[in-house]
Every structure is written in C-alpha cells, then in structure tokens.
Design a protein around this motif. Structure first.
Motif, PDB file in Angstrom:
ATOM      1  N   VAL A 188       7.243 -22.317 -29.620  1.00 51.35           N
ATOM      2  CA  VAL A 188       8.611 -22.270 -29.088  1.00 51.35           C
ATOM      3  C   VAL A 188       8.775 -21.054 -28.180  1.00 51.35           C
ATOM      4  N   ASN A 189       9.712 -21.124 -27.245  1.00 58.70           N
ATOM      5  CA  ASN A 189       9.953 -20.019 -26.323  1.00 58.70           C
ATOM      6  C   ASN A 189      11.303 -19.355 -26.582  1.00 58.70           C
ATOM      7  N   ALA A 190      11.322 -18.027 -26.417  1.00 58.63           N
ATOM      8  CA  ALA A 190      12.575 -17.273 -26.333  1.00 58.63           C
ATOM      9  C   ALA A 190      12.552 -16.617 -24.955  1.00 58.63           C
ATOM     10  N   TYR A 191      13.707 -16.230 -24.431  1.00 63.04           N
ATOM     11  CA  TYR A 191      13.755 -15.670 -23.076  1.00 63.04           C
ATOM     12  C   TYR A 191      14.520 -14.344 -23.040  1.00 63.04           C
ATOM     13  N   LEU A 192      13.920 -13.381 -22.356  1.00 60.37           N
ATOM     14  CA  LEU A 192      14.591 -12.115 -22.088  1.00 60.37           C
ATOM     15  C   LEU A 192      15.195 -12.260 -20.700  1.00 60.37           C
ATOM     16  N   VAL A 193      16.524 -12.264 -20.627  1.00 61.17           N
ATOM     17  CA  VAL A 193      17.178 -12.570 -19.350  1.00 61.17           C
ATOM     18  C   VAL A 193      17.892 -11.330 -18.830  1.00 61.17           C
ATOM     19  N   GLY A 194      17.439 -10.852 -17.687  1.00 60.51           N
ATOM     20  CA  GLY A 194      17.957  -9.614 -17.091  1.00 60.51           C
ATOM     21  C   GLY A 194      16.773  -8.817 -16.564  1.00 60.51           C
ATOM     22  N   ALA A 195      16.971  -8.181 -15.415  1.00 57.06           N
ATOM     23  CA  ALA A 195      15.871  -7.433 -14.802  1.00 57.06           C
ATOM     24  C   ALA A 195      15.631  -6.126 -15.549  1.00 57.06           C
ATOM     25  N   PRO A 196      14.387  -5.633 -15.564  1.00 59.14           N
ATOM     26  CA  PRO A 196      14.118  -4.335 -16.185  1.00 59.14           C
ATOM     27  C   PRO A 196      15.012  -3.256 -15.556  1.00 59.14           C
ATOM     28  N   GLY A 197      15.543  -2.379 -16.398  1.00 57.88           N
ATOM     29  CA  GLY A 197      16.411  -1.311 -15.889  1.00 57.88           C
ATOM     30  C   GLY A 197      17.878  -1.683 -15.915  1.00 57.88           C
ATOM     31  N   GLY A 198      18.183  -2.946 -16.110  1.00 56.37           N
ATOM     32  CA  GLY A 198      19.587  -3.382 -16.144  1.00 56.37           C
ATOM     33  C   GLY A 198      19.954  -3.983 -17.484  1.00 56.37           C
ATOM     34  N   PRO A 199      21.215  -4.460 -17.602  1.00 55.77           N
ATOM     35  CA  PRO A 199      21.611  -5.125 -18.853  1.00 55.77           C
ATOM     36  C   PRO A 199      20.850  -6.444 -19.020  1.00 55.77           C
ATOM     37  N   TRP A 200      20.645  -6.832 -20.255  1.00 49.12           N
ATOM     38  CA  TRP A 200      19.918  -8.082 -20.505  1.00 49.12           C
ATOM     39  C   TRP A 200      20.455  -8.764 -21.748  1.00 49.12           C
ATOM     40  N   VAL A 201      20.088 -10.045 -21.878  1.00 47.20           N
ATOM     41  CA  VAL A 201      20.521 -10.859 -23.021  1.00 47.20           C
ATOM     42  C   VAL A 201      19.293 -11.598 -23.543  1.00 47.20           C
ATOM     43  N   LEU A 202      19.211 -11.729 -24.857  1.00 44.41           N
ATOM     44  CA  LEU A 202      18.136 -12.532 -25.450  1.00 44.41           C
ATOM     45  C   LEU A 202      18.640 -13.962 -25.614  1.00 44.41           C
ATOM     46  N   ALA A 229       9.577  -9.387 -34.680  1.00 45.04           N
ATOM     47  CA  ALA A 229       8.658  -8.326 -34.254  1.00 45.04           C
ATOM     48  C   ALA A 229       8.109  -8.596 -32.857  1.00 45.04           C
ATOM     49  N   LEU A 230       7.738  -9.853 -32.592  1.00 40.72           N
ATOM     50  CA  LEU A 230       7.192 -10.200 -31.273  1.00 40.72           C
ATOM     51  C   LEU A 230       8.237  -9.997 -30.178  1.00 40.72           C
ATOM     52  N   ILE A 231       9.458 -10.403 -30.456  1.00 44.51           N
ATOM     53  CA  ILE A 231      10.530 -10.272 -29.457  1.00 44.51           C
ATOM     54  C   ILE A 231      10.853  -8.798 -29.223  1.00 44.51           C
ATOM     55  N   ARG A 232      10.925  -8.024 -30.305  1.00 48.14           N
ATOM     56  CA  ARG A 232      11.214  -6.587 -30.148  1.00 48.14           C
ATOM     57  C   ARG A 232      10.128  -5.915 -29.310  1.00 48.14           C
ATOM     58  N   ARG A 233       8.890  -6.275 -29.600  1.00 51.10           N
ATOM     59  CA  ARG A 233       7.774  -5.678 -28.867  1.00 51.10           C
ATOM     60  C   ARG A 233       7.863  -6.032 -27.371  1.00 51.10           C
ATOM     61  N   LYS A 238      18.446 -11.263 -38.036  1.00 56.41           N
ATOM     62  CA  LYS A 238      17.658 -10.040 -38.193  1.00 56.41           C
ATOM     63  C   LYS A 238      17.752  -9.172 -36.924  1.00 56.41           C
ATOM     64  N   LEU A 239      17.582  -9.793 -35.782  1.00 52.32           N
ATOM     65  CA  LEU A 239      17.624  -9.057 -34.518  1.00 52.32           C
ATOM     66  C   LEU A 239      19.040  -8.558 -34.218  1.00 52.32           C
ATOM     67  N   ALA A 240      20.030  -9.403 -34.462  1.00 46.58           N
ATOM     68  CA  ALA A 240      21.428  -9.024 -34.161  1.00 46.58           C
ATOM     69  C   ALA A 240      21.851  -7.831 -35.007  1.00 46.58           C
ATOM     70  N   ARG A 241      21.441  -7.837 -36.269  1.00 47.16           N
ATOM     71  CA  ARG A 241      21.774  -6.705 -37.156  1.00 47.16           C
ATOM     72  C   ARG A 241      21.065  -5.443 -36.695  1.00 47.16           C
ATOM     73  N   GLY A 242      19.762  -5.594 -36.383  1.00 49.26           N
ATOM     74  CA  GLY A 242      18.972  -4.439 -35.953  1.00 49.26           C
ATOM     75  C   GLY A 242      19.533  -3.801 -34.694  1.00 49.26           C
ATOM     76  N   TRP A 243      19.950  -4.611 -33.753  1.00 47.48           N
ATOM     77  CA  TRP A 243      20.467  -4.095 -32.473  1.00 47.48           C
ATOM     78  C   TRP A 243      21.977  -3.862 -32.527  1.00 47.48           C
ATOM     79  N   ASP A 263      11.777   1.889 -24.505  1.00 50.69           N
ATOM     80  CA  ASP A 263      11.837   2.175 -25.935  1.00 50.69           C
ATOM     81  C   ASP A 263      13.203   1.916 -26.571  1.00 50.69           C
ATOM     82  N   ARG A 264      14.257   2.137 -25.799  1.00 55.11           N
ATOM     83  CA  ARG A 264      15.604   1.974 -26.372  1.00 55.11           C
ATOM     84  C   ARG A 264      16.184   0.601 -26.061  1.00 55.11           C
ATOM     85  N   ALA A 265      15.320  -0.337 -25.803  1.00 52.16           N
ATOM     86  CA  ALA A 265      15.763  -1.687 -25.416  1.00 52.16           C
ATOM     87  C   ALA A 265      16.757  -2.267 -26.424  1.00 52.16           C
ATOM     88  N   ARG A 266      17.884  -2.687 -25.918  1.00 53.49           N
ATOM     89  CA  ARG A 266      18.911  -3.310 -26.761  1.00 53.49           C
ATOM     90  C   ARG A 266      19.723  -4.241 -25.855  1.00 53.49           C
TER      91      ARG A 266
END
Ligand SMILES: [Zn+2]
Ligand SMILES: [Zn+2]
Length: 318
Positions: free
Chosen positions: A31-45, A56-60, A90-95, A68-71
C-alpha cells in the motif's frame, strides 16, 4: 491501459520517492502513503499505511524529506480501511495533529460502525488475501475530524478534494489542477489487484477498486467517471506504482468506459447502504465455496494421516 516497461517487484521500502514535485510516495508492503508538500514548506500526510511497520517507515521518510523536526499540518485519510488508516492514530498523537476525513467516513473512525463485511466470493488474488484482513472500523475519538464538504484541507490549499464513494461511503480523492496530479486512494488502482502475478510485478494497469472491500459498484463506477472527467496527467493511487505521461488522461477515460464490477459476489447486484451513522442495510451473504473446499481438503489430509499412523502402529505390533 498497460505500461509493460515499468515493472518493479514488491519490497518493504520506506524512504519516499518523489512522484511529481510536492508529492512523495512511501511504499509500505502493498500500500502507498503520500507526503504532500515540497521540502522546506508545510506538508500533509495522505493515508498512513498498515497498523504495523508503517508509523516508523513514514516517520523515517518524513525526516528524510522535511528534516529532523518534520511534523505535518494534518493527516488526511482518503478512507478508513486498515491499510490506509492503520498508523493514523499513532502518528497523529506523536505529532499532535488532527486527522481529517469526509463526514460519511466518520462512523468507521469513531467506533460507531464497522465497514460492510468483506466478500471474497468473486475470487481473484486480492479476494483470497482479504480473508486475512480486518473489516472492523477504528475509534480515533476526537483526533479525527470531519472535513466540511467543499472546504480546503488545511495544508493542502492547492489540492481539491473530490468525494468518490463506492469503495467506501466517504472515500475522497485529491486533485491538483496546476499539474493534473491525482491522488486516487482506492477509487481505482494502478495495478491488477485480482492477479497473483501482478501482486509480485505490479505492472502498471488501471484497475477497479479492491473488490472484496467495495460494497457499492454503481457508485464506484460513477466515481471513476468523475476522476476521468478531471483529465489527470498523473495518477498516484493507494495500490500500485504511479502512472504519469501524456496518455494517462486518455487511458483513464477509456478505462471509465469499460469499468467492470465483479459479476458475482454479495454486492454485485445490490449495494450496502450507509449514512452518517454507518452501515444501514446489507444484501444477504452469498455462499462461499472456499471454506467448504478447504474443509474437504483438510478432512482428506487428516484422514490420510490417521490411516498412515494406524498402519504404522499395526506394522509395529505385528
Ligand atoms: Zn480501501
Ligand atoms: Zn487499500
């Protein structure tokens, strides 16, 4: 539509691969998940993979892409199936970020309803694998929020959500007009989910939503038509490798014209009905030939084993 030039065997990847500028795909088993947003700007999972491995894979992947402070600003779920919503809480709580879904998807993410029972009787690879998958909903409490219809998703202002029901009642696809990028979730797939060979090669091909989990085929067909009307130039779906190129829009238009639901199965003739409270009405179950065949096979194996054992004992005694 096929593109035999690009076959990639399934792997456990992790680090994201850019699909188009501003969209990176994280592959988690099937299955795929997507990181949407350019590096350096706001993004959404967008989508979160399975209940295992995925957080863990998505966080990495997020740290690699955004630092490092990706959120993210938020998590957006195309729908709430276990392979898209699995790591969401899990991710929503962590971030400490909200999870957004379509209002009609809320019952399955707030403990009010399970999805319609999956149906594997139509056969095919995904149908047989689905026997091992859950169809229960989740309870994310107030972490999950309904996205008011017609509004933008915070952090995804240049993406437009399209309600594309059928696979689930509140399924949403995302489209970016500026470059024609389409995040299709499970409204369709870019691989033949029903073929065992394609499970390994993932040859690019437009295909219907995962059949055992799709309880309304007429709505699913209309949703594919909606997506074809957008004339996308890139299709990145929940399952399969992304499709890009000048023929994608035409391929999707042709595919919408020959969209074919399964001919047999519980939901082939009549859909499950659902509303804001969840599943309301189900067509009756249809006989499933596999458990009987499996039971007959198991009985034969046990019978042969018992006979062999009895013979051996007799020989030893004799
Ligand atoms: Zn799904
Ligand atoms: Zn899926």
């Amino acid at each position: 539509m096929r593109d035999g030039t690009s076959i990639a065997p399934i792997t456990l990847r992790g680090p994201a691969e850019e699909v188009v500028p501003g969209v990176a795909r994280v592959e988690i088993l099937f299955v795929n998940a997507y990181l949407v947003g350019a590096p350096g700007g706001p993004w959404v999972l967008v989508d979160t993979g399975l209940p295992v491995l995925s957080a863990a894979l998505i966080r990495r992947a997020a740290v690699k892409r955004y630092g490092d402070r990706a959120r993210p600003e938020a998590i957006f779920l195309t729908h709430g199936h276990f392979d898209h919503a699995g790591a969401a809480l899990k991710l929503a709580r962590g971030w400490d970020v909200p999870i957004y879904v379509h209002p009609l998807e809320m019952p399955y993410l707030t403990g009010r309803s399970d999805y319609p029972p999956q149906d594997s009787t139509m056969g095919g690879a995904i149908a047989q694998m689905a026997r091992l998958f859950p169809d229960a909903g989740y309870d994310f409490g107030d972490r999950v929020q309904p996205l008011p219809e017609g509004s933008d998703i915070p952090g995804l202002e240049n993406w437009k959500p399209y309600h594309t029901p059928g696979h689930t009642p509140g399924h949403v696809s995302l489209f970016r007009e500026t470059d024609g990028a389409l995040l299709a979730g499970d409204a369709l797939a870019t691989m033949n989910l029903d073929s065992w060979t394609s499970q390994l090669t993932r040859e690019r091909e437009l295909h219907r939503p995962p059949a055992p989990f799709t309880p309304d085929w007429e709505a699913a067909r209309r949703s594919v038509e909606t997506l074809a009307g957008l004339e996308p130039s890139v299709i990145a779906a929940g399952h399969g490798l992304p499709m890009t190129g000048p023929h994608v829009a035409e391929g999707l238009r042709n595919y919408a014209g020959r969209f074919s639901p399964p001919r047999t199965g519980r939901y082939a003739a009549r859909p499950a009905r659902a509303d804001e409270e969840g599943v309301r009405e189900l067509p009756p179950p249809v006989p499933d030939p596999l458990p009987k065949r499996f039971a007959a096979g198991a009985a034969a194996v046990v019978g042969v084993a018992a006979l062999t054992l009895a013979r051996r004992r007799k020989r030893r005694r004799g």
